[in-house]
Design an enzyme around this catalytic site. Structure first.
Site, PDB file in Angstrom:
ATOM      1  N   SER A   1       0.871  -1.176   0.000  1.00 11.85           N
ATOM      2  CA  SER A   1       0.000   0.000   0.000  1.00 11.85           C
ATOM      3  C   SER A   1       0.904   1.221   0.000  1.00 11.85           C
ATOM      4  CB  SER A   1      -0.929  -0.012   1.202  1.00 11.85           C
ATOM      5  OG  SER A   1      -0.255   0.477   2.331  1.00 11.85           O
ATOM      6  N   CYS A   2       0.327   2.410   0.240  1.00  8.79           N
ATOM      7  CA  CYS A   2       1.132   3.627   0.106  1.00  8.79           C
ATOM      8  C   CYS A   2       2.065   3.845   1.292  1.00  8.79           C
ATOM      9  CB  CYS A   2       0.228   4.831  -0.111  1.00  8.79           C
ATOM     10  SG  CYS A   2      -0.831   5.171   1.304  1.00  8.79           S
ATOM     11  N   VAL A   3       1.754   3.259   2.447  1.00  2.00           N
ATOM     12  CA  VAL A   3       2.664   3.444   3.592  1.00  2.00           C
ATOM     13  C   VAL A   3       3.366   2.153   3.981  1.00  2.00           C
ATOM     14  CG1 VAL A   3       1.686   5.465   4.706  1.00  2.00           C
ATOM     15  CG2 VAL A   3       0.705   3.227   5.184  1.00  2.00           C
TER      16      VAL A   3
ATOM     17  N   PRO B   1       6.901   7.181   0.702  1.00  2.00           N
ATOM     18  CA  PRO B   1       6.944   8.227   1.719  1.00  2.00           C
ATOM     19  C   PRO B   1       8.296   8.241   2.432  1.00  2.00           C
ATOM     20  CG  PRO B   1       4.904   6.972   1.900  1.00  2.00           C
ATOM     21  CD  PRO B   1       5.777   6.252   0.906  1.00  2.00           C
TER      22      PRO B   1
ATOM     23  N   PHE C   1       4.198  11.490  -1.305  1.00  2.00           N
ATOM     24  CA  PHE C   1       4.844  10.489  -2.169  1.00  2.00           C
ATOM     25  C   PHE C   1       4.264  10.549  -3.569  1.00  2.00           C
ATOM     26  CE2 PHE C   1       1.209   7.559  -2.219  1.00  2.00           C
ATOM     27  CZ  PHE C   1       0.504   7.990  -1.104  1.00  2.00           C
TER      28      PHE C   1
END
Ligand SMILES: Cc1cc2nc3c(=O)[nH]c(=O)nc-3n(C[C@H](O)[C@H](O)[C@H](O)COP(=O)(O)OP(=O)(O)OC[C@H]3O[C@@H](n4cnc5c(N)ncnc54)[C@H](O)[C@@H]3O)c2cc1C
Lengths: 103, 409
Positions: A101-103, B353, B347
């Site tokens: 996922s994005c994190v 990130p 990001f």
């Protein structure tokens, strides 16, 4: 990043053992990656791996549901082919990124 | 008269209506926007409703407050897109023609995709907070809950605002602490992904928070069905997790309109060029926001950044020029972590990130991947920014593409 020998070829892998360049993937490399996951590849496995690679090349995010709708195997069948973390293992053996996922 | 048609008047459609009306000549261009509902929801606010921080009135306003004069607004269901004929059929049978279309119909939750989810315990012990109805029902439940097993589960990826379920468990931890019953509650975070965090820097900087707050993570759990009698969720490989309160992110899918129109992938998301934001099927259709399949977060911040690129490319297209503006997948999200603190991530398609300061190198005022009070204020003022700047299509002091300034590798 490190290099590891698979099927007699030096392959670039990340900390978690995923290929960093999908172009280095071959069927023989897949067979050895699969052995590390204690999986013996069959034609069915290769069909799934091919599907994952094609979808990834198209840029579409992979999900177990998508594989289940591919007509190759249903979701239960996918679990049987790659027990204990089907998408994580199949992605590694297919030479593509770990699902994230994005994190 | 040439025609631009905007389908969907949520975050993306509203932004584009404002941007386009201020640029395109009224005597040459007719702009029409269609949406089925009259109320605009500030969706990021849904997260706060279960904890009584916001109520329903804090997150709703009439959509019409945000549309500029000079745009024809039609409130109706959209039935079908006929891209080969450059026309759209509305639910009331009316036909609209267009020269260019912007498709911004978003994504919706589909609890009915999971057997047992929308049955006896739905809105009694099982709640989503991705709809106003779910968030309000969950508030009523939590008010009088005396404790037990709280399970937060994500049914499928992708889903909008990927950090929202994490924020939910952080806020739940803080809320039950303050209510004096945290010791009576087990919180478990259940995800189909390999972990709550999957990117190296975010994992390093933020995963300690889960342990610190005593939130258990169960990774690689792929939801097959819900057993209402035994109050359990069951995965395809037979793992069972019992719950007393299940909060769920149901399967997210694009609108059925996309499927009916033969324009979607298996989850009804529209195949879209991730750089130009043009539909892969039709040259005169651009896709904005959650409705598209571009590989970045489905988030309001992404919609805002992408809107600037889309506008450039639409104008090039109108002039018959090549599409030179390229979207980089830029996303910028606040993560509430509870007790008046928060984190922030920035990001794009290629850069995960990273820690650092944002937007100014060394100065901030926001701390990337850090847990600070100031980051929390960012989330608090975001609502004001959303209503007053973002929806109106105005610029923020941050360009559309991600910047490496302030980030540390
Ligand atoms: C709980 C939660 C927390 C969130 N937190 C954040 C956050 O902190 N930061 C952030 O940046 N983003 C956040 N988001 C995400 C953000 O709200 C969305 O990504 C954004 O609103 C998407 O905009 P959109 O225009 O693509 O879709 P939407 O705003 O959802 O608009 C779609 C519109 O299309 C209309 N529509 C669809 N189909 C039809 C049809 N057939 N006929 C007529 N009309 C139709 C709908 O009625 C709707 O108005 C959050 C979302 C949720 C649910």
């Amino acid at each position: 990043m490190a290099t590891k020998n698979y099927a007699g070829v030096a392959i670039d892998v990340n900390d978690e053992g995923y290929l960093t360049d999908p172009a280095q993937w071959t069927k023989e490399v897949a067979a050895e990656l699969a052995k590390e996951e204690e999986i013996e590849l069959t034609d069915k496995h290769y069909e799934v791996l091919q599907f994952l690679r094609e979808e990834t090349a198209k840029g579409s995010p992979l999900t177990i549901r998508k594989v289940g709708k591919s007509g190759i195997v249903d979701i239960k069948g996918l679990y049987e082919l790659f027990p204990g973390g089907p998408l994580k293992k199949s992605s590694r053996i297919a030479g593509i990124d770990k699902p994230s996922s994005c994190v | 008269m040439k025609k631009i048609l905007i389908l969907g008047g949520g975050t993306g459609g509203t932004i584009m209506a404002n941007k386009l009306r201020s640029i395109l000549d009224r005597s040459e261009w007719d702009i029409t926007l269609v949406d089925q509902y009259k109320t605009h929801y500030y969706q990021p606010g849904f997260l706060f409703i279960p904890f009584g921080i916001y109520n329903k009135n804090d997150v709703i306003k009439p959509k019409s407050d945000f549309f500029p004069p000079g745009v024809n607004v039609i409130f109706s269901e959209i039935d079908l897109i006929e891209g080969d004929k450059n026309q759209v059929k509305l639910g009331n049978g009316k036909i609209l023609n267009y020269d260019f279309m912007i498709l911004a119909t978003g994504t919706q939750t589909r609890p009915e995709e999971t057997p047992g989810l929308k049955e006896d315990l739905w809105y009694k012990r099982i709640f989503d907070f991705y709809t106003i109805e779910g968030a309000v029902a969950l508030r009523e439940f939590i008010k009088t809950w005396e404790g037990g097993r709280l399970v937060m589960n994500i049914a499928e990826i992708p889903f909008k605002c990927p950090v929202a379920p994490l924020e939910f468990v952080f806020l739940a931890d803080a809320y039950f602490h303050e209510a004096g019953i945290r010791d009576k509650i087990n919180i478990t975070y259940v995800t189909p992904l390999p972990g709550a965090f999957t990117k190296p820097h975010a994992t390093k900087m933020l995963s300690g928070l889960l342990e610190e707050k005593n939130i258990k993570v169960i990774p690689e759990f792929y939801l097959e069905r819900v057993d209402n009698k035994e109050k359990k969720i069951i995965s395809y490989d037979g793992q069972e997790i019992p719950f007393d309160l299940l909060t769920i992110v149901p399967v997210n899918m694009g609108n059925d309109l996309i499927e009916r129109s033969g324009m979607g992938d298996d989850l009804n998301f529209v195949p879209t060029d991730k750089q130009t934001l043009r539909s892969e099927k039709y040259e005169n259709i651009f896709v904005l926001g959650d409705a598209s399949n571009i590989p970045t977060s489905k988030a309001g911040s992404v919609v805002h950044f992408a809107a600037e690129v889309l506008l450039e490319n639409l104008l090039s297209s109108i002039d018959g020029k090549p599409l030179y503006a390229k979207f980089d997948g830029h996303a910028n999200c606040y993560i509430e972590t509870g007790f008046g603190k928060g984190s922030i991530i920035d990001f794009n398609y290629d850069t995960e990130p990273l820690p650092g300061t944002f937007p100014l190198p060394g100065v901030g005022p926001f701390g990337l991947l850090q847990n600070t009070k100031f980051n929390h204020y960012g989330k608090v003022i975001f609502r004001w920014i959303y209503w007053h700047i973002l929806l109106k299509g105005k610029e923020l002091p941050i360009g559309p593409n991600m910047s490496m300034a302030g980030k540390k590798l």
